[in-house]
Design a protein around this motif. Structure first.
Motif, PDB file in Angstrom:
ATOM      1  N   UNK A 129       0.918  -1.182   0.129  1.00 30.47           N
ATOM      2  CA  UNK A 129       0.114   0.092  -0.134  1.00 30.47           C
ATOM      3  C   UNK A 129       1.046   1.196   0.037  1.00 30.47           C
ATOM      4  N   UNK A 130       0.943   2.001  -1.036  1.00 34.84           N
ATOM      5  CA  UNK A 130       1.571   3.386  -1.179  1.00 34.84           C
ATOM      6  C   UNK A 130       0.844   4.396  -0.407  1.00 34.84           C
ATOM      7  N   UNK A 131       1.384   4.953   0.467  1.00 35.43           N
ATOM      8  CA  UNK A 131       0.577   5.988   1.338  1.00 35.43           C
ATOM      9  C   UNK A 131       1.290   7.320   1.369  1.00 35.43           C
ATOM     10  N   UNK A 132       0.713   8.474   1.315  1.00 32.66           N
ATOM     11  CA  UNK A 132       1.503   9.702   1.294  1.00 32.66           C
ATOM     12  C   UNK A 132       1.331  10.153   2.823  1.00 32.66           C
ATOM     13  N   UNK A 133       2.263  10.788   3.389  1.00 35.61           N
ATOM     14  CA  UNK A 133       2.320  11.281   4.672  1.00 35.61           C
ATOM     15  C   UNK A 133       2.931  12.976   4.248  1.00 35.61           C
TER      16      UNK A 133
END
Length: 881
Positions: free
Chosen positions: A201-205
Motif C-alpha cells: 500500500x503506497x501512502x502519502x504522509x
RNA sequence: GGAAACUUAGCUCAGCUGGGAUGAGCGUUCGCCUCACACGCGAGAGGUCACGGGUUCGAGCCCCGUAGUUUCCACCA
C-alpha cells in the motif's frame, strides 16, 4: 521354532513373544561395568502430543540397529528412552480437548489444567511406549525418562540458576515473536516463514510546513497507528532536504520526524520507510538508534488496543481494512500494488506471528556458541553426512539471543520470585523468605514457563543424573551417537551441544547421524492435513516389524529423504519369507549332532561359502562403522538370497538327499549350512531382530539368545581364494548352460550330457569333486570333464566361458545356422573386449602412470578374452566343415 | 539475497578413497507349481550416469559453468 513350519513366515506369532523374552531377561538393561566399554545413545524423546509416525519408526530403527550391533560386539550398550513434554504443542492439544468438552482452560485454573495435562501425559506416554515396543527396539526401559520428571526438572532449575548467576540469562524488554492464538512468546526457531501474496500500500504522509507529501510503501498499513518516524537513506538525494523535518501521520494526525538511517534500501519501494518500533524487529533497532518512542498498539490477541483510537478493539486484519478504507477516503492512498512477501507463522498452530515488545527471559548466546563452533572444528563433534556441518556452523555463527520464556502453563516454571512489596525478583532454588531489596516476606513465582527445548537441551546428561556427579554420568557420558532428523538440528542438536559443553565441559556425543524425512509415494511430506500419513503400526500389522524395519533402511543414504510405499515393504516381506524358508529347509534336514568336519572332507562349495560369509562379516562391519547401514544391509540381503540360497543351498541338496549312504558328507554340508546361516543371521539381526532370533533359537537351541551372541569377525582360516575362484568358474559354466538351454527352448525336464573342456587342471579337478552336486544345477544327467575335446559330436551346442568350453549334445535341437549366428555374436563381443583392453594397454601413459595392479588386471583380461576368442573361432571353424 | 541437496534402467533409489554401469527393488518379456519358498525358480530386454567445459593415462564420482527440481536459512519495509 519346530521342524514343521508354515510355508510362509508369520511375524505375528513370534514378535510379541520374543520381545517379552528379551525384556524379561533384561537384555536391554545396562549397568555401570568398568570391565567393559560403554556405548551410549539417548533417544530423541517423542512428543507426548500423539502417536508415533513413520519418522519416529525410522529414527528408532536406526538407533536400534546401532545399539544391537554394538551390544553384539561386546559393548556395554545403553539406550535411554523417554518422552518430551512438548510444552506449547501439548498445551494446545489439551486446551482443544477441553474446549470440546465445553471447558475453558481458565476455568480450570493453573493447577487444574496441569492435573489434566499430566493425565494426558500418562495416556500418551503409554501409547508411545507400546508403539516403540512393537518396533522391536531394545532401549533400557528401566531408565525411561520424561523431560518434566523430577530429575530433569532439577537439571533445568540448576541450569537456569547457573546461567543466571553467570549473567547468561537475563530478563529484558525486547521485540519478540508473539503468537496471538497461543498467547505466548516464541523463539526465532519456532517461527516458520512462508511466502504469501499480499499488497504494497503506497501512502502519502504530508510534510509539515509544506504542501508536499512523502510517499511510503507498506505491507502492513495497520501498524501505522504505532509509527513514530519515517526513515530514509542518509545518502538519498531525493530526501536530503526532508531529513529532520516532520511529517504528519495520517489518520492519527500526529507529527513524526524524518530520520536518516543506513538500514533503508534506496532502491526498494519508495526509498522511504515508516518506522514502527513496537511492531517490527528492524524498526525496533532503528528506533533504538534514534531514540524513538515505542508505541504498542496491540493487545495479546492481536486486536488493536486503546492506543489505536477509533480502531481500538478491532482484530488486526479488520483494522487493516478499515485503515485502508479511511486512507483512501481521505486521499492518502496513492496506489495498491500486489506484492509477495514472507510472513512468519507459528510452527505449531500456523497463526501469523506478531512482533511485539515484551518483557521476556533470554539466554545470551554469543559466549555459549563459541565452544560449540570449536567442537565441530576440532573434531570433537562430527555430523554424518558431513554436509550438515555447514548448516550447524551457519546457524551458530549467526545466532541471536534465545527467548526462553513462554506464557503457558505446561512446562518448567521459571525459578524467579517477585517480591510482592517492591516487585524486585530473586532467582533461587526455593522461594526466598526475605526480600533482599525491601525485607518483605511475600513472594510470587514468575508465571512463565520455559521453552520446551530448554529441557531437551539437557537430555543427554539430565537423564544420566546430572547435576549430581553420578556413576552413570561418569561412565556412560558423553554418549556416543545421536540419531535424528535434519529438521531438528537447530532446535535440538545445537542446543544440546552448547549446553553439554557449558555444563559438562564435553560435547554430549561425538557423532550426529542425520537422517531424512519419510515421504509418501509421490514424494510429499506426510501430514495430517494431507491425510497421506502411513501408520507404522498398520504396516507392522500387515507385513511384520522386520519388513518395516528393512524397508526403512534399504536403498537410503544418510541424510536423504525417502519415499515410502507398499511395494517396497512387500519386497522386504518377501525377503523375510525367503530367509524363513531357507532356514526351514535347513532345519528340516538338520541332525542333532552335526560336528565340524575335517577340512579335507569339505567340498570346494563349502569352503567357498565360508569364505564368502567371512568376507561379508568384514565388509558389513566396515560399512556399519561408517554408518552406511543401507549399503551394509544390501550386502547381507544379496549374500543370503543370491549366494547362499540360489547357489549354496542348491549345491548342498545332493549330499543331504543322500544322507543315508554317506553320512559324513551330509554332516559336512549340514555343518556348513548351520555355520553360514548362523553367521548370516547374526549380521542380519540388528536389521531384522525378530525373525533372526526366532530362527537362531531353533538352529542353536543350546544358546541363550541371538541378540546377546557375539558379532562375527573375520577369520583368516576361512579365507579360501582358490575355492572362490573355482566357484565363479562353476557359476559361469552353469549360467552358460542355462542360457543356451533357455535360448534353444530345451524342455526343463530334458537332462543332457555336459562336456566341460578346459586346460585348467584345478577347475577340472574341483568340478570333479562336486560333480553330483552340480548336476541338477546344470540339468545334466552326466558331466564329463576333460582337458581336450575328444569324442564330442559336432551336432552339439557349445558355449565358451572364461577358462572353459562347454558342450551340450542336443542332436535333434541343433540348428547349425543358429549356432553359427550365436557364436559370431559372441565373437563380436569378445573382439570388443579385446579392443578395449588392447587400447588401454597400448597407451604408454596408462602403463607408466596407472597402478601396477590395474595394469596387471587389464593384461589378465586381455589374455582371458583372447583365449576365449580362439575357442569360439575354433568352434566356428568346426561347424563350417 | 545467501546456502545445501538432487538430476543414473519405465518407476523409486544405491553407487565407498576417480579404474570396464556384471547395480538393487518394483515393473516388464519368455519358460517353469523342479520334494525350502509362486512372497518362488531359471533366462532375458531395458541406461549418450541432466547439459557444456576443465583436470587426469582414465570421470557417474574431482573442479568451473548452465538448466531443471527440492529444501534450509535470511529483517528487505
Amino acid at each position: 521354532m519346530s521342524k514343521e513350519l508354515a510355508k510362509t513366515y508369520n511375524p505375528k506369532e513370534i514378535e510379541e513373544k520374543l520381545y517379552e523374552k528379551w525384556c524379561e531377561n533384561k537384555y536391554f538393561h545396562a549397568e555401570v561395568d568398568r570391565s567393559r566399554k560403554p556405548f551410549t545413545t539417548v533417544m530423541p524423546p517423542p512428543n507426548i502430543t500423539g502417536k508415533l509416525h513413520m519418522g519416529h519408526a525410522l529414527d528408532n530403527t536406526l538407533q536400534d540397529i546401532l545399539i544391537r550391533y554394538k551390544r553384539m560386539q561386546g559393548y556395554n550398550a545403553l539406550w535411554i528412552p523417554g518422552t518430551d513434554h512438548a510444552a506449547i504443542s501439548t498445551e494446545v492439544k489439551v486446551t482443544n480437548q477441553l474446549k470440546e468438552e465445553g471447558i475453558d482452560k481458565k476455568e480450570l485454573g493453573r493447577e487444574g489444567f496441569l492435573e489434566r495435562t499430566w493425565q494426558w501425559k500418562e495416556e500418551y506416554a503409554g501409547t508411545i511406549e507400546n508403539q516403540l515396543k512393537k518396533l522391536g527396539i531394545s532401549c533400557d526401559w528401566d531408565r525411561e525418562r520424561f523431560t518434566m520428571d523430577e530429575g530433569c526438572s532439577k537439571a533445568v532449575e540448576e541450569v537456569f540458576i547457573r546461567l543466571y548467576e553467570k549473567g547468561y540469562i537475563y530478563k529484558g524488554s525486547r521485540i519478540i515473536n508473539w503468537c496471538p492464538k497461543c498467547k505466548t512468546s516464541l523463539s526465532d526457531a519456532e517461527v516458520e516463514h512462508e511466502d504469501q501474496d499480499g499488497h504494497f500500500w503506497h501512502i502519502k504522509y504530508p510534510i509539515v510546513g509544506t504542501d508536499d507529501f512523502l510517499e511510503i510503501a507498506t505491507t502492513r498499513p495497520e501498524t501505522m497507528l504505532g509509527d513514530t518516524a519515517i526513515a530514509v537513506h542518509p545518502e538519498d538525494e531525493r530526501y536530503k532536504d526532508i531529513v529532520g523535518k516532520n511529517v504528519l501521520l495520517p489518520l492519527v494526525n500526529k507529527e513524526i520526524p524524518v530520520v536518516a538511517d543506513y538500514y533503508v534500501d534506496k532502491e526498494f519501494g519508495t526509498g522511504a520507510v515508516k518506522i514502527t518500533p513496537a511492531h517490527d524487529p528492524n524498526d525496533f533497532e532503528v528506533g533504538k538508534r534514534h531514540n524513538l518512542e515505542e508505541i504498542n498498539i496491540m493487545n495479546d490477541d492481536a486486536t488493536i488496543n486503546e492506543k489505536g483510537g477509533k480502531y481500538a478493539g478491532m482484530e488486526r486484519y479488520e483494522a487493516r481494512r478499515a485503515i485502508v478504507k479511511d486512507l483512501e477516503e481521505q486521499g492518502y492512498l496513492v496506489k495498491v500494488v500486489p506484492h509477495s512477501h514472507s510472513v512468519g507463522t507459528h510452527d505449531r498452530c500456523g497463526t501469523t506471528v506478531e512482533p511485539l515488545i515484551k518483557q521476556q527471559w533470554f539466554v545470551k548466546m554469543d559466549e555459549l556458541a563459541k565452544p560449540a563452533i570449536e567442537a565441530l572444528k576440532t573434531g570433537e563433534l562430527k555430523f554424518v553426512p558431513e554436509r550438515f556441518n555447514k548448516t550447524y556452523l551457519h546457524w551458530l555463527e549467526n545466532i541471536k539471543d534465545w527467548c526462553i520464556s513462554r506464557q503457558i502453563w505446561w512446562g518448567h516454571r521459571i525459578p524467579a520470585y517477585y517480591c510482592d512489596e517492591c516487585g524486585e525478583f530473586v532467582v533461587a532454588r526455593e522461594k526466598p523468605s526475605v526480600c533482599p531489596h525491601c525485607g518483605c516476606t511475600h513472594f510470587t513465582q514468575d508465571e512463565d514457563t520455559l521453552d520446551t527445548w530448554f529441557s531437551s537441551a539437557l537430555w543427554p546428561f539430565s537423564t544420566l543424573g546430572w547435576p549430581e556427579q553420578t556413576e552413570d554420568l561418569e561412565y556412560f557420558y558423553p554418549t556416543d551417537v545421536l540419531v535424528t532428523g535434519y529438521d531438528i538440528i537447530f532446535f535440538w542438536v545445537i542446543r544440546m551441544v552448547f549446553s553439554g559443553l557449558e555444563h559438562t565441559k564435553k560435547s554430549p556425543f561425538h557423532t550426529v547421524l542425520i537422517h531424512g524425512l519419510v515421504r509418501d509415494s509421490q514424494g510429499r511430506k506426510m501430514s495430517k492435513s494431507l491425510g497421506n500419513g502411513i501408520d507404522p503400526l498398520e504396516i507392522i500389522d500387515q507385513y511384520g516389524t522386520d519388513a518395516l524395519r528393512l524397508t526403512l533402511v534399504t536403498g537410503n543414504a544418510p541424510g536423504n529423504d525417502m519415499r515410502f510405499y507398499h511395494e517396497r515393504v512387500e519386497a522386504s516381506r518377501n525377503f523375510a519369507n525367503k530367509v524363513w524358508n531357507a532356514s526351514r529347509f535347513i532345519l528340516m534336514n538338520m541332525e542333532e549332532n552335526v560336528s565340524e568336519p575335517e577340512s579335507a572332507l569339505m567340498t570346494p562349495a563349502d569352503k567357498w561359502i565360508l569364505s564368502k560369509v567371512n568376507t561379508l562379516a568384514k565388509d558389513v562391519t566396515e560399512n556399519m562403522d561408517k554408518y552406511e547401514l543401507g549399503i551394509a544391509v544390501q550386502k547381507i540381503y544379496d549374500f543370503i538370497w543370491d549366494e547362499f540360497c540360489d547357489w549354496y543351498v542348491e549345491l548342498v541338496k545332493y549330499r543331504i538327499y543322500h544322507k543315508e549312504e554317506n553320512p559324513a558328507e551330509a554332516n559336512c554340508a549340514l555343518w556348513t549350512l548351520k555355520t553360514v546361516l548362523g553367521n548370516a543371521l547374526k549380521l542380519l539381526h540388528p536389521y531384522m531382530p525378530f525373525i533372526t532370533e526366532e530362527i537362531y533359537s531353533a538352529l542353536e537351541p543350546e544358546e541363550e539368545s541371538l541378540m546377546i551372541s557375539t558379532w562375527p569377525v573375520y577369520k583368516e582360516e576361512w579365507n579360501y581364494p582358490a575355492e572362490e575362484e573355482l566357484l565363479e568358474h562353476m557359476k559361469d559354466i552353469t549360467r552358460g548352460i542355462r542360457n543356451m538351454r533357455s535360448e534353444m527352448n530345451v524342455p526343463n525336464n530334458r537332462r543332457t550330457k555336459v562336456f566341460v573342456v578346459s586346460e585348467d587342471v584345478k577347475l577340472l579337478y574341483g568340478l570333479d569333486q562336486m560333480i553330483e552336486s552340480v548336476k541338477p544345477l546344470m540339468a545334466a544327467n552326466d558331466i564329463i570333464v576333460e582337458s581336450e575335446k575328444k569324442d564330442i559330436a559336432e551336432d552339439a551346442v557349445s558355449v565358451v566361458v572364461p577358462g572353459a568350453t562347454v558342450y551340450l549334445p542336443l542332436e535333434d535341437l541343433v540348428d547349425f545356422e543358429q549356432e553359427l549366428a550365436r557364436l559370431s555374436k559372441e565373437e563380436e563381443r569378445l573382439n570388443k573386449e579385446i579392443a578395449r583392453a588392447r587400447g588401454m594397454l597400448s597407451n604408454e601413459k596408462f602403463i607408466s602412470k596407472a597402478p601396477e595392479a590395474k595394469v596387471a588386471e587389464e593384461k589378465e583380461k586381455l589374455e582371458k578374452y583372447t583365449q576365449m576368442l580362439e575357442q569360439v573361432q575354433e568352434r566356428m571353424a568346426g561347424l563350417k566343415k
